[in-house]
Design a protein around this motif. Structure first.
Motif, short mmCIF file in Angstrom:
data_model
loop_
_atom_site.label_atom_id
_atom_site.label_comp_id
_atom_site.label_asym_id
_atom_site.label_seq_id
_atom_site.Cartn_x
_atom_site.Cartn_y
_atom_site.Cartn_z
N MET A 1 -1.89 4.16 3.40
CA MET A 1 -2.51 3.20 2.48
C MET A 1 -3.93 2.94 2.91
SD MET A 1 -1.41 -0.75 1.65
CE MET A 1 -2.11 -1.40 3.18
N PHE A 2 -4.90 3.13 2.02
CA PHE A 2 -6.28 2.84 2.36
C PHE A 2 -7.06 2.53 1.09
CE2 PHE A 2 -5.68 7.41 2.04
CZ PHE A 2 -6.69 7.82 1.20
N PRO A 3 -8.10 1.70 1.21
CA PRO A 3 -8.91 1.33 0.03
C PRO A 3 -9.80 2.48 -0.40
CG PRO A 3 -9.87 0.37 2.00
CD PRO A 3 -8.57 1.02 2.43
N ILE A 4 -10.08 2.54 -1.71
CA ILE A 4 -10.96 3.58 -2.22
C ILE A 4 -12.17 3.00 -2.96
CG2 ILE A 4 -9.21 5.39 -2.34
CD1 ILE A 4 -8.89 4.73 -5.31
N ARG A 5 -12.10 1.73 -3.38
CA ARG A 5 -13.24 1.09 -4.06
C ARG A 5 -12.89 -0.37 -4.27
NH1 ARG A 5 -11.49 4.87 -8.37
NH2 ARG A 5 -9.70 3.86 -9.34
N ASP A 6 -13.91 -1.18 -4.54
CA ASP A 6 -13.68 -2.56 -4.95
C ASP A 6 -14.25 -2.76 -6.34
OD1 ASP A 6 -16.39 -2.64 -4.49
OD2 ASP A 6 -16.34 -4.34 -3.12
N HIS A 7 -13.99 -3.94 -6.91
CA HIS A 7 -14.46 -4.27 -8.25
C HIS A 7 -15.57 -5.31 -8.15
CE1 HIS A 7 -10.60 -2.80 -10.43
NE2 HIS A 7 -10.56 -2.40 -9.16
N ASN A 8 -16.43 -5.12 -7.17
CA ASN A 8 -17.43 -6.12 -6.83
C ASN A 8 -18.82 -5.48 -6.81
OD1 ASN A 8 -18.82 -8.31 -5.87
ND2 ASN A 8 -17.67 -8.50 -3.95
N PRO A 9 -19.50 -5.44 -7.96
CA PRO A 9 -20.81 -4.78 -8.00
C PRO A 9 -21.86 -5.58 -7.22
CG PRO A 9 -20.41 -5.94 -10.05
CD PRO A 9 -19.13 -6.04 -9.26
N ALA A 148 -11.54 -10.93 -4.49
CA ALA A 148 -12.11 -9.73 -5.11
C ALA A 148 -11.02 -8.67 -5.20
CB ALA A 148 -13.29 -9.20 -4.29
N ARG A 149 -11.06 -7.88 -6.26
CA ARG A 149 -10.06 -6.83 -6.44
C ARG A 149 -10.49 -5.58 -5.68
NH1 ARG A 149 -6.81 -7.02 -11.15
NH2 ARG A 149 -7.27 -4.85 -11.63
N VAL A 150 -9.55 -5.02 -4.93
CA VAL A 150 -9.79 -3.81 -4.15
C VAL A 150 -8.73 -2.79 -4.54
CG1 VAL A 150 -9.95 -2.79 -1.85
CG2 VAL A 150 -10.76 -5.14 -2.23
N ASP A 151 -9.16 -1.61 -4.95
CA ASP A 151 -8.21 -0.54 -5.27
C ASP A 151 -7.81 0.16 -4.00
OD1 ASP A 151 -8.31 -1.08 -7.96
OD2 ASP A 151 -9.71 0.54 -8.45
N ILE A 152 -6.50 0.30 -3.80
CA ILE A 152 -5.98 1.05 -2.66
C ILE A 152 -5.15 2.21 -3.18
CG2 ILE A 152 -5.92 -0.99 -1.18
CD1 ILE A 152 -2.84 -0.95 -1.53
N ILE A 153 -5.09 3.25 -2.41
CA ILE A 153 -4.26 4.40 -2.76
C ILE A 153 -3.15 4.50 -1.72
CG2 ILE A 153 -5.75 6.03 -1.52
CD1 ILE A 153 -5.04 8.09 -3.67
N HIS A 227 -13.28 -15.40 -6.29
CA HIS A 227 -13.75 -14.14 -6.85
C HIS A 227 -15.25 -13.98 -6.56
CE1 HIS A 227 -10.10 -14.90 -9.23
NE2 HIS A 227 -10.06 -13.58 -9.41
N PRO A 228 -15.78 -12.78 -6.68
CA PRO A 228 -17.23 -12.62 -6.64
C PRO A 228 -17.87 -13.44 -7.75
CG PRO A 228 -16.14 -10.49 -6.45
CD PRO A 228 -15.09 -11.48 -6.80
N PRO A 229 -19.05 -14.03 -7.52
CA PRO A 229 -19.69 -14.89 -8.53
C PRO A 229 -20.40 -14.10 -9.63
CG PRO A 229 -21.06 -14.78 -6.58
CD PRO A 229 -19.82 -13.99 -6.27
N HIS A 230 -19.75 -13.03 -10.09
CA HIS A 230 -20.30 -12.22 -11.18
C HIS A 230 -19.15 -11.40 -11.75
CE1 HIS A 230 -21.20 -10.13 -7.25
NE2 HIS A 230 -20.29 -9.34 -7.78
N PRO A 231 -19.30 -10.86 -12.93
CA PRO A 231 -18.22 -10.07 -13.53
C PRO A 231 -17.82 -8.89 -12.65
CG PRO A 231 -19.88 -10.59 -15.16
CD PRO A 231 -20.46 -11.00 -13.83
N ALA A 232 -16.54 -8.63 -12.60
CA ALA A 232 -16.03 -7.52 -11.80
C ALA A 232 -16.32 -6.19 -12.49
CB ALA A 232 -14.53 -7.66 -11.58
#
Length: 250
Positions: A1-9, A148-153, A227-232
């Motif tokens: 299991m490891f992260p591949i990206r976040d939804h935090n620009p 913040a949302r983080v995608d993991i695989i 959450h991050p203070p901006h749109p994900a």
């Protein structure tokens, strides 16, 4: 299991993060491919530039607290660290600014090595890798953006699945693994420098506290709900409120 990206620009171009990525890769390529089959040659590199706890305890080779964070013990070691830096580094650089982020990164790396030395001050085992500095980035990220949302695989032997989880879950599990590893593995033996990871993570949280408090502390969490203070950022695997209109086949 490891992260591949976040939804935090991020809003800033992460120049320092890019420079750190390139520096780590180029330094690794400068010594490892040519010496990977020669233990004596690699030992010479570690002797000059890696953090060796017994030397630090004796007050020598203090420069290695800085240089060791740009060395890696293999391709997977490098790839894993650079993946985490790529995902989370841009947001911390966005929050701090370019030069303050660089200072933050280096501080976390040095503090991580110091805790590893404290855990076993007379160990002759070299400590290398950017993991401690990147652990500090993770600690700061957790404080600022716990939801913040983080995608993991997750890989299940013959297939894989991607999930979006909150940062506090992903990073909390990661920290729990480091603590378990630190308490269950002898520090005198080679392997993963778990206490360096824990030290970097804790330093990252502490070094981020002033910024978090300047934003209101708990009021910042309340205003953003963690959450991050901006749109994900939307990704193909993220949930969206925009309805999907399916086209009829012709």
């Amino acid at each position: 299991m490891f992260p591949i990206r976040d939804h935090n620009p991020s809003h800033r171009t992460p120049y320092v993060t890019w420079v750190l990525l390139v520096a780590n890769i180029l330094i690794f390529l400068s010594y490892y491919p040519a010496n990977s089959g020669n233990d004596y040659a690699l030992a010479a590199v570690w002797s000059d530039w890696a953090t060796i706890p017994r030397n630090i305890s004796a007050g020598t080779d203090l420069h290695s607290l800085l240089t060791s964070m740009f060395l890696h013990g293999g391709w997977m070691h490098l790839a894993g660290n650079m993946l985490f830096l790529w995902i989370f580094g841009d947001n911390m650089e966005d929050a701090f600014g370019h030069l303050p982020f660089l200072g933050f990164y280096l501080l976390c790396g040095v503090a991580a090595d110091i805790l590893q030395v404290v855990a076993n001050p007379y160990s002759p085992v070299p400590v290398v890798g950017a993991s401690g500095a990147i652990a500090g980035v993770l600690g700061g990220y957790l404080l600022l953006y716990p939801r913040a949302r983080v995608d993991i695989i997750i890989i299940f032997i013959v297939f894989f699945k991607t999930f979006a989880l909150r940062a506090w879950i992903v990073l909390g599990v990661w920290l729990a693994m480091q603590l378990f590893g630190g308490f269950s593995n002898p520090t005198s033996e080679g392997g993963v420098a778990y206490w360096a990871h824990v030290g970097g993570f804790a330093t990252g949280i502490l070094a981020t506290l002033p910024y978090w408090l300047s934003k209101g502390g708990p009021a910042f969490w309340k205003a953003t709900d963690g959450h991050p203070p901006h749109p994900a950022t939307a990704t193909p695997n993220s949930l969206s409120r925009i309805p999907i209109v399916r086209r009829r086949k012709r």
